[in-house]
Design a protein around this motif. Structure first.
Motif, short mmCIF file in Angstrom:
data_model
loop_
_atom_site.label_atom_id
_atom_site.label_comp_id
_atom_site.label_asym_id
_atom_site.label_seq_id
_atom_site.Cartn_x
_atom_site.Cartn_y
_atom_site.Cartn_z
N VAL A 491 0.83 -1.08 0.20
CA VAL A 491 -0.16 0.01 -0.09
C VAL A 491 1.05 1.26 0.05
N GLY A 492 0.75 1.88 -1.15
CA GLY A 492 1.70 3.23 -1.16
C GLY A 492 2.95 3.09 -1.51
N ALA A 493 4.06 3.80 -1.20
CA ALA A 493 5.38 3.97 -1.49
C ALA A 493 5.89 2.38 -1.38
N THR A 494 6.65 1.94 -2.61
CA THR A 494 7.30 0.80 -2.48
C THR A 494 8.81 0.96 -2.47
N LEU A 495 9.82 -0.05 -1.90
CA LEU A 495 11.23 0.18 -1.85
C LEU A 495 11.67 0.10 -3.26
N PRO A 496 12.82 0.95 -3.70
CA PRO A 496 13.36 0.69 -5.00
C PRO A 496 13.78 -0.78 -4.98
N LEU A 497 13.88 -1.21 -6.25
CA LEU A 497 14.15 -2.60 -6.56
C LEU A 497 15.74 -2.94 -6.17
N ASP A 498 16.51 -1.79 -6.39
CA ASP A 498 17.97 -2.10 -5.96
C ASP A 498 18.53 -1.54 -4.68
N TRP A 499 17.38 -1.57 -3.58
CA TRP A 499 17.51 -1.18 -2.53
C TRP A 499 18.73 -1.51 -1.64
N SER A 500 19.35 -2.74 -1.85
CA SER A 500 20.39 -3.31 -1.33
C SER A 500 21.87 -2.70 -1.76
N THR A 501 21.50 -1.99 -2.97
CA THR A 501 23.23 -1.49 -3.61
C THR A 501 23.06 -0.05 -3.92
N ASN A 502 21.73 0.63 -4.15
CA ASN A 502 21.97 1.84 -4.47
C ASN A 502 21.63 3.05 -3.48
N ASP A 503 22.58 3.64 -3.00
CA ASP A 503 22.25 4.47 -1.65
C ASP A 503 21.48 5.47 -2.14
N THR A 504 21.57 6.13 -3.43
CA THR A 504 20.99 7.26 -3.91
C THR A 504 19.49 7.08 -4.15
N SER A 505 19.22 5.84 -4.49
CA SER A 505 17.44 5.50 -4.55
C SER A 505 16.99 5.55 -3.25
N VAL A 506 17.72 4.94 -2.45
CA VAL A 506 17.06 4.68 -1.03
C VAL A 506 17.06 6.16 -0.41
N ALA A 507 18.05 6.86 -0.44
CA ALA A 507 17.93 8.22 0.04
C ALA A 507 16.69 9.14 -0.47
N ASP A 508 16.45 8.85 -1.80
CA ASP A 508 15.42 9.74 -2.41
C ASP A 508 14.02 8.94 -1.87
N PHE A 509 14.03 7.85 -1.68
CA PHE A 509 12.81 7.06 -0.99
C PHE A 509 12.59 7.64 0.48
N CYS A 510 13.69 7.94 1.09
CA CYS A 510 13.64 8.61 2.56
C CYS A 510 13.11 9.95 2.37
N LYS A 511 13.41 10.76 1.58
CA LYS A 511 13.32 12.11 1.34
C LYS A 511 11.62 12.02 0.98
N ARG A 512 10.99 11.14 0.09
CA ARG A 512 9.94 11.34 -0.39
C ARG A 512 8.79 10.94 0.48
N THR A 513 9.09 9.89 1.46
CA THR A 513 8.28 9.35 2.21
C THR A 513 8.31 9.70 3.76
N VAL A 514 9.11 10.64 4.09
CA VAL A 514 9.47 11.06 5.58
C VAL A 514 8.15 11.29 6.20
N THR A 515 7.85 11.14 7.14
CA THR A 515 6.64 11.65 8.26
C THR A 515 7.36 11.61 9.59
N THR A 516 6.55 11.65 10.58
CA THR A 516 6.80 11.74 12.09
C THR A 516 6.45 10.56 12.78
N LEU A 517 6.96 10.59 14.03
CA LEU A 517 6.45 9.71 14.88
C LEU A 517 6.20 10.23 16.14
N TRP A 518 5.85 11.58 16.19
CA TRP A 518 5.30 12.37 17.26
C TRP A 518 6.26 12.53 18.36
N HIS A 519 7.55 12.30 18.22
CA HIS A 519 8.53 12.29 19.25
C HIS A 519 9.34 13.67 19.22
#
Length: 588
Positions: A491-519
């Motif tokens: 449901v919603g965003a999926t991990l990039p297929l190259d999550w295990s090797t591509n730092d840039t694609s995972v970092a982009d995922f982090c920035k696109r999907t960031v939210t809070t845990l209310w802390h």
């Protein structure tokens, strides 16, 4: 620097009786037929006098304010007024059980006029967030997980960082005081048991069983939901006040602290503040103004949270002089760090629809790969959400779809963080939530930690324990090495297929999907705005005691440490009061 927290959240199919599966209470006993212990002290602010005097005025009846007020109104203390802008928990039945958690957050109302126990707001980063508006604060609306700070938190957060001179014996005694009344040992089964197995399979070891301590490995933490599934909150601690010493006014919005100049003859040294607090002005639901004034030797303590406490200092003329002047606020003390050094813990996650029904549970199991707070934390919970807002058009959106759906989310949290934001007043109206920007991932170190955390999410999803939650409708084929595992229904965003090797694609995922845990925390940080005893350095008779004084969040969840802090500071203040009396008696 703390790294990332991974949170596993499951959302069950049925919205029937949601009593939590807790047993063997670790803390107090709850009588569902009796009125709450705090009830004897509570009145509506409209029923309070136009002007009264107190030894201590505590602003904010949340995780810190309730134990602080109860302690100050206990043995050796004085007459205490606790002011809370929201209502009492008993007014909101949904707060009483675990099943009300998601509903309460979903119905968070941003309007200042609303009486909802959770108030929604969005940061300038565009991330939706929530602040509590009820007696008990965040402890009355959260997921109930209770765990102490990691031990290193008490000794500093980096080179040059200032921290209180914690008395660890008193710290532990204060934790225990809270735990005896509010915490319980959960019975782990179903989804929580699966998460526990997945953590151990992912090598988050050793297995520690049940403990409230922050220890390396996988453990069961305490919960503030008792064996009958009813919530306990910081408001329950008010029952420990001595009758006749405590008054709790709800629906009391403090508009400012009254700050007066101090006679130069009374400053006793050039380093002493030139101004001091003498009371507060608060407004009731009928918009009538009330004055609560301090008796000689008294103190005002702000425990209004990381948004409310810096906001009140600014409204009272304590803050950056140029900012205050631009809003027409008279400057009492130029304090440039008020509202600065704000932090929020970014979280990112993957959401799935499990292929099998799962039980309802809130956070019970946690994995801590590093006891000093420098590696990922993993937690698990389960909630209810309506189907329609969660799914994109596709094979699972049909007229025959149920109203509610089981959903699980695996999330990581960067607990530090290094990325720093700020808070400011958009207007001098005390009813408006101040503006805040957290600047998520503005420091590359935080983004790098998120990349590590997201990869941990993927590793947990790939564990064999999680296979049972894969979709029977997903792809399954015979490969060279045997059957290929089915996919998750994402449901919603999926991990990039190259999550295990591509730092840039995972970092982009982090920035696109960031939210809070209310802390979120900061704004009145120790060493910047308050000293090691939580006294405001620019004004006498004024302290801040809450998470706004933190520059780093204390472990997996801050509520245990913030409640401990309220008890701890209260005991220290009573000790100081007793010492002053001895000195005065000796000198006379």
């Amino acid at each position: 620097m703390p790294a990332c927290l991974l949170l596993l959240v499951a959302l069950p199919f049925l919205a029937a009786s949601l009593a939590a599966a807790q047993s063997r209470p670790f803390g107090g006993v709850f009588d569902a037929g009796a009125p709450p212990g705090y009830a004897r002290y509570v009145s509506d602010a409209s029923e309070t006098a136009a002007e009264e005097e107190y030894d201590y005025i505590v602003v904010g009846g949340g995780a810190a304010g309730c134990p602080l007020a109860a302690t100050l109104a206990g043995p050796g203390g004085g007459r205490v007024l606790l002011l809370e802008r929201g209502g009492a928990p008993a007014e909101f039945p949904a707060l009483a059980t675990a099943g009300g958690f998601v509903r309460t957050l979903a119905l968070a109302d941003p309007s200042p006029e609303s009486d909802a126990p959770a108030q929604g707001f969005s940061s300038e980063d565009g991330v939706a967030n929530v602040r509590a508006r009820v007696l008990g604060g965040g402890t009355a609306i959260n997921a109930g997980f209770y765990s102490r700070a990691h031990p290193g938190w008490f000794y500093g957060h980096g080179e040059g960082a200032e921290v209180p001179d914690w008395d660890m014996h008193l710290v532990n005694a204060s934790y225990e005081w809270v735990e005896q009344e509010l915490t319980f040992q959960p019975e782990v089964h179903g989804w929580q048991a699966a998460v526990r197995a997945a953590l151990l399979e992912a090598n988050v070891t050793p297995w520690n069983g049940f403990t409230v301590d922050h220890v390396t490995g996988t453990k069961i933490g305490a919960t503030t939901f008792d064996a009958s599934g009813r919530r306990h909150s910081a408001a329950d601690l008010l029952a420990f006040a001595r009758p006749g010493r405590l008054r709790v006014a709800v629906r009391a919005t403090v508009t400012r602290v009254i700050i007066n100049p101090i006679d130069p003859a009374d400053r006793r040294g050039r380093s002493r503040p030139a101004v001091g607090a003498v009371g507060v002005v608060y407004q009731d639901r009928l918009l009538q103004q009330h004055h609560a004034l301090l008796r000689p030797g008294g103190e005002v303590i702000l425990s209004a949270g990381s948004l409310g406490s810096p906001q009140l200092l600014l409204l009272s003329g304590i803050g950056p002089a140029s900012d205050l002047a631009s809003l027409g606020i008279s400057v009492s003390a130029d304090a440039p760090d008020v509202g600065k050094h704000m932090f929020d813990n970014p979280r990112n996650g993957i959401s799935i629809i499990p292929s099998v029904p799962i039980d309802h549970s809130l956070i019970q199991v946690v994995g801590i790969p590093s006891a000093n707070g420098t590696a990922s934390y993993l937690e698990a919970a389960s909630y209810i959400v309506p189907l329609a807002p969660m799914l994109r058009p596709g094979p699972f959106m049909s007229p025959s779809s149920p109203l509610y759906v089981t959903m699980a989310t695996i999330m990581e949290k960067v607990p530090g963080p290094l990325s720093e934001g700020s808070l400011w007043l958009s207007s001098p109206n005390p009813l408006e939530t101040p503006s805040v920007r957290f600047n998520y991932f503005s420091r590359p170190e935080d983004l790098a930690q998120c990349v590590v955390g997201v990869r941990r999410v993927a590793q947990v999803l790939r564990s064999r324990t999680m296979d049972i939650f894969r979709s029977p409708l997903g792809s399954s084929s015979q490969g060279r090495r045997g059957p290929v595992r089915r996919d998750f229904r994402i449901v919603g965003a999926t991990l990039p297929l190259d999550w295990s090797t591509n730092d840039t694609s995972v970092a982009d995922f982090c920035k696109r999907t960031v939210t809070t845990l209310w802390h979120y925390h900061g704004g009145c940080v120790v060493g910047r705005v308050v000293d090691k005893d939580f006294r405001v350095t620019s004004a006498r008779s004024l302290r801040v005691v809450d998470g706004s004084t933190f520059s780093v969040t204390p472990g997996t969840n801050p509520q245990a440490t913030i409640m401990m802090m309220g008890r701890y500071v209260g005991l220290k203040m009573i000790g100081d009061r007793h010492s002053r009396r001895l000195v005065n008696n000796t000198s006379s």
